[in-house]
Scaffold this motif. Structure first.
Motif, PDB file in Angstrom:
ATOM      1  N   UNK A   1       0.836  -1.203   0.000  1.00 25.81           N
ATOM      2  CA  UNK A   1       0.000   0.000   0.000  1.00 25.81           C
ATOM      3  C   UNK A   1       0.871   1.253   0.000  1.00 25.81           C
ATOM      4  N   UNK A   2       1.881   1.240   0.863  1.00 27.84           N
ATOM      5  CA  UNK A   2       2.722   2.435   1.002  1.00 27.84           C
ATOM      6  C   UNK A   2       3.644   2.640  -0.197  1.00 27.84           C
ATOM      7  N   UNK A   3       4.091   1.551  -0.815  1.00 23.42           N
ATOM      8  CA  UNK A   3       5.062   1.683  -1.906  1.00 23.42           C
ATOM      9  C   UNK A   3       4.380   1.835  -3.267  1.00 23.42           C
ATOM     10  N   UNK A   4       3.334   1.065  -3.519  1.00 26.00           N
ATOM     11  CA  UNK A   4       2.681   1.102  -4.837  1.00 26.00           C
ATOM     12  C   UNK A   4       1.428   1.964  -4.863  1.00 26.00           C
ATOM     13  N   UNK A   5       0.656   1.908  -3.774  1.00 27.78           N
ATOM     14  CA  UNK A   5      -0.539   2.747  -3.639  1.00 27.78           C
ATOM     15  C   UNK A   5      -1.443   2.731  -4.849  1.00 27.78           C
ATOM     16  N   UNK A   6      -1.779   3.924  -5.319  1.00 33.58           N
ATOM     17  CA  UNK A   6      -2.720   4.072  -6.438  1.00 33.58           C
ATOM     18  C   UNK A   6      -1.991   4.302  -7.756  1.00 33.58           C
TER      19      UNK A   6
ATOM     20  N   UNK B   1       2.432  -4.238 -11.885  1.00 32.17           N
ATOM     21  CA  UNK B   1       1.465  -4.589 -12.962  1.00 32.17           C
ATOM     22  C   UNK B   1       0.063  -4.069 -12.691  1.00 32.17           C
ATOM     23  N   UNK B   2      -0.057  -3.038 -11.919  1.00 31.85           N
ATOM     24  CA  UNK B   2      -1.371  -2.471 -11.626  1.00 31.85           C
ATOM     25  C   UNK B   2      -2.210  -3.326 -10.686  1.00 31.85           C
ATOM     26  N   UNK B   3      -1.600  -4.358 -10.085  1.00 28.92           N
ATOM     27  CA  UNK B   3      -2.400  -5.270  -9.250  1.00 28.92           C
ATOM     28  C   UNK B   3      -2.890  -4.599  -7.967  1.00 28.92           C
ATOM     29  N   UNK B   4      -2.031  -3.798  -7.338  1.00 30.91           N
ATOM     30  CA  UNK B   4      -2.439  -3.114  -6.108  1.00 30.91           C
ATOM     31  C   UNK B   4      -3.483  -2.048  -6.443  1.00 30.91           C
ATOM     32  N   UNK B   5      -3.196  -1.305  -7.493  1.00 31.80           N
ATOM     33  CA  UNK B   5      -4.135  -0.283  -7.968  1.00 31.80           C
ATOM     34  C   UNK B   5      -5.518  -0.910  -8.214  1.00 31.80           C
TER      35      UNK B   5
ATOM     36  N   UNK C   1      -0.388   7.937   0.279  1.00 33.17           N
ATOM     37  CA  UNK C   1      -0.305   6.844  -0.680  1.00 33.17           C
ATOM     38  C   UNK C   1       0.099   7.354  -2.066  1.00 33.17           C
ATOM     39  N   UNK C   2       1.057   6.691  -2.708  1.00 34.50           N
ATOM     40  CA  UNK C   2       1.488   7.156  -4.027  1.00 34.50           C
ATOM     41  C   UNK C   2       0.313   7.343  -4.990  1.00 34.50           C
TER      42      UNK C   2
ATOM     43  N   UNK D   1      -3.436  11.528  -4.658  1.00 33.57           N
ATOM     44  CA  UNK D   1      -3.936  12.891  -4.871  1.00 33.57           C
ATOM     45  C   UNK D   1      -4.318  13.099  -6.339  1.00 33.57           C
ATOM     46  N   UNK D   2      -3.459  12.636  -7.257  1.00 33.88           N
ATOM     47  CA  UNK D   2      -3.804  12.884  -8.663  1.00 33.88           C
ATOM     48  C   UNK D   2      -4.988  12.010  -9.084  1.00 33.88           C
ATOM     49  N   UNK D   3      -5.115  10.821  -8.497  1.00 31.84           N
ATOM     50  CA  UNK D   3      -6.298  10.001  -8.822  1.00 31.84           C
ATOM     51  C   UNK D   3      -7.583  10.713  -8.362  1.00 31.84           C
ATOM     52  N   UNK D   4      -7.571  11.232  -7.160  1.00 36.28           N
ATOM     53  CA  UNK D   4      -8.761  11.936  -6.661  1.00 36.28           C
ATOM     54  C   UNK D   4      -9.037  13.159  -7.544  1.00 36.28           C
ATOM     55  N   UNK D   5      -7.956  13.880  -7.888  1.00 38.71           N
ATOM     56  CA  UNK D   5      -8.110  15.097  -8.701  1.00 38.71           C
ATOM     57  C   UNK D   5      -8.773  14.796 -10.052  1.00 38.71           C
ATOM     58  N   UNK D   6      -8.500  13.600 -10.590  1.00 35.13           N
ATOM     59  CA  UNK D   6      -9.117  13.244 -11.875  1.00 35.13           C
ATOM     60  C   UNK D   6     -10.608  12.961 -11.733  1.00 35.13           C
ATOM     61  N   UNK D   7     -11.035  12.738 -10.495  1.00 32.31           N
ATOM     62  CA  UNK D   7     -12.408  12.282 -10.301  1.00 32.31           C
ATOM     63  C   UNK D   7     -13.331  13.245  -9.561  1.00 32.31           C
ATOM     64  N   UNK D   8     -12.817  14.379  -9.148  1.00 33.84           N
ATOM     65  CA  UNK D   8     -13.694  15.396  -8.546  1.00 33.84           C
ATOM     66  C   UNK D   8     -13.482  16.723  -9.257  1.00 33.84           C
ATOM     67  N   UNK D   9     -14.450  17.618  -9.101  1.00 36.59           N
ATOM     68  CA  UNK D   9     -14.329  18.905  -9.801  1.00 36.59           C
ATOM     69  C   UNK D   9     -13.453  19.913  -9.059  1.00 36.59           C
ATOM     70  N   UNK D  10     -13.418  19.806  -7.721  1.00 38.20           N
ATOM     71  CA  UNK D  10     -12.656  20.776  -6.930  1.00 38.20           C
ATOM     72  C   UNK D  10     -11.149  20.617  -7.184  1.00 38.20           C
ATOM     73  N   UNK D  11     -10.413  21.649  -6.815  1.00 41.80           N
ATOM     74  CA  UNK D  11      -8.953  21.559  -6.853  1.00 41.80           C
ATOM     75  C   UNK D  11      -8.514  20.674  -5.684  1.00 41.80           C
TER      76      UNK D  11
END
Ligand SMILES: Nc1ncnc2c1ncn2[C@@H]1O[C@H](COP(=O)(O)OP(=O)(O)OP(=O)(O)O)[C@@H](O)[C@H]1O
Ligand SMILES: [Mg+2]
Length: 344
Positions: A231-236, A242-246, A288-289, A292-302
């Motif tokens: 979780x801490x190293x690969x996160x999101x 290979x995207x398995x944790x994501x 988590x890696x 922040x950018x994953x959330x940013x892609x999915x909400x309208x707020x900054x």
């Protein structure tokens, strides 16, 4: 006078010592005690003794210069509401609120400690005033006072963690942008809406870092420490492992984002003058890696990662040991907000 803010989290205790100097706030000292493995919910005397001994040890090890402390209260023990009242003076308000609050607080009034403050009026209903009421369970407050005293500390105030988060990460009355704070801790997350310099809405969500780790553990058949590491190293980050944790934690994060959106809709429906422009993410799991950018892609707020240190000066006494503090700054948001309460 310096003061310590102490946040007793489920995965760690964090504390900071702040002092006001020449108008600025100086961070004199800080500390973290990982995995205390203690149960604050227990009413067993022996457990309480262990808890206060752990606080005392932690305190001495860090070497804080004052026993004066502001403690954070868990969301489950607090009821916070904004209520509208006709305009009246403080004395009238104090007695009117005793009766008014009864409608909003799901506990008998003699079992809670009620505090209140005036907020900026709405643009819509100018003849009414907005009052923030905070009702905290008396038995829990007493328990915290007992714990602190047994640890030889002097509790100056106890306040909801949500209010402390709002103070350090929320709007200021000069810049009432509309800020939502998402604190992702161990056992769950907190959503706090701050507007015009005050906390207006809070909600607790039972999705936190522990759920993420257990999801990784179960779905990728790992042991718990390994899952925590993944979780801490690969996160999101979809480019890692290979995207398995994501893939396995994405649905959990998506449900958290859904709660953020729901809170936004709920708040703006009831406060048509307001809109939420900024989402500040804090708490340990905010680190988590790629989160922040994953959330940013999915909400309208900054979307921003919390930086509760931005308004503080760092004392030269500790400036050599602050690497980990800066790296893990979002873990200290509540503790810093609590200490600031003691300084105001
Ligand atoms: N670098 C990191 N990357 C991802 N997750 C992290 C990182 N550091 C800590 N965490 C996670 O953050 C969580 C702990 O966050 P935090 O310290 O805010 O919790 P807490 O306040 O003690 O818990 P609670 O709010 O439930 O009482 C744990 O699940 C931990 O695995
Ligand atoms: Mg927490």
């Amino acid at each position: 006078m310096p003061i310590v803010g102490l946040n007793l989290g489920k995965s760690s205790f964090r504390a900071v010592e702040l002092e006001s100097k020449k108008g600025g706030l100086v961070l004199n000292n800080f500390g973290i005690f990982e995995s205390p493995a203690l149960n604050l919910e227990s009413t067993d005397e022996h457990d309480l003794d262990k808890f206060s001994a752990a606080i005392a040890d932690f305190y001495n090890e860090v070497g804080f210069s004052t026993p004066e402390v502001v403690l954070g209260l868990d969301e489950v023990h607090v009821f916070m509401r904004i209520i509208k009242m006709p305009n009246m003076n403080d004395k009238e308000l104090a007695s009117a609120l005793k009766y008014e609050a009864e409608q909003y607080v799901p506990l008998p009034m003699d079992q809670v400690n009620l505090s209140w403050r005036r907020l900026e009026p709405d643009f819509t209903e100018k003849d009414k005033i907005n009052i923030q009421i905070v009702a905290s369970r008396k038995d829990i407050l007493e328990k915290y006072v007992t714990l602190a005293r047994r640890a030889k500390l002097v509790p100056k105030a106890i306040e909801p963690e949500t209010i402390a988060l709002g103070r350090i990460l929320g709007d200021t009355s000069g810049a009432p942008l509309g800020t939502m704070i998402l604190d992702i801790g161990f056992s769950g997350s907190l959503i706090v809406v701050s507007y015009g310099g005050a906390v207006r809405f809070t909600r607790a969500i039972p999705i936190g870092g522990d759920v993420l780790t257990r999801t990784i553990q179960q779905q990728l058949s790992l042991d718990l420490p390994q899952a925590e590491e993944y979780k801490k190293v690969y996160g999101m980050d979809p480019a890692q492992a290979d995207g398995r944790v994501y893939d396995v934690i994405k649905p959990v994060i998506d449900s958290l984002i859904l709660e953020v959106k729901r809170a936004d809709v709920f708040f703006t429906k009831h406060n048509s003058f307001a809109s939420i422009k900024r989402l500040v993410v804090t708490g340990g799991a905010a680190l988590m890696p790629n989160l922040i950018s994953y959330i940013a892609q999915n909400v309208e707020a900054e979307v921003q990662l919390a930086n509760p240190l931005s308004s503080l000066e760092i004392s030269s006494k500790i400036s050599k040991h602050t690497d980990l503090l800066f790296e893990q700054a979002p873990k200290y948001s509540a503790a810093i907000g609590l200490a600031m309460r003691g300084i105001q």
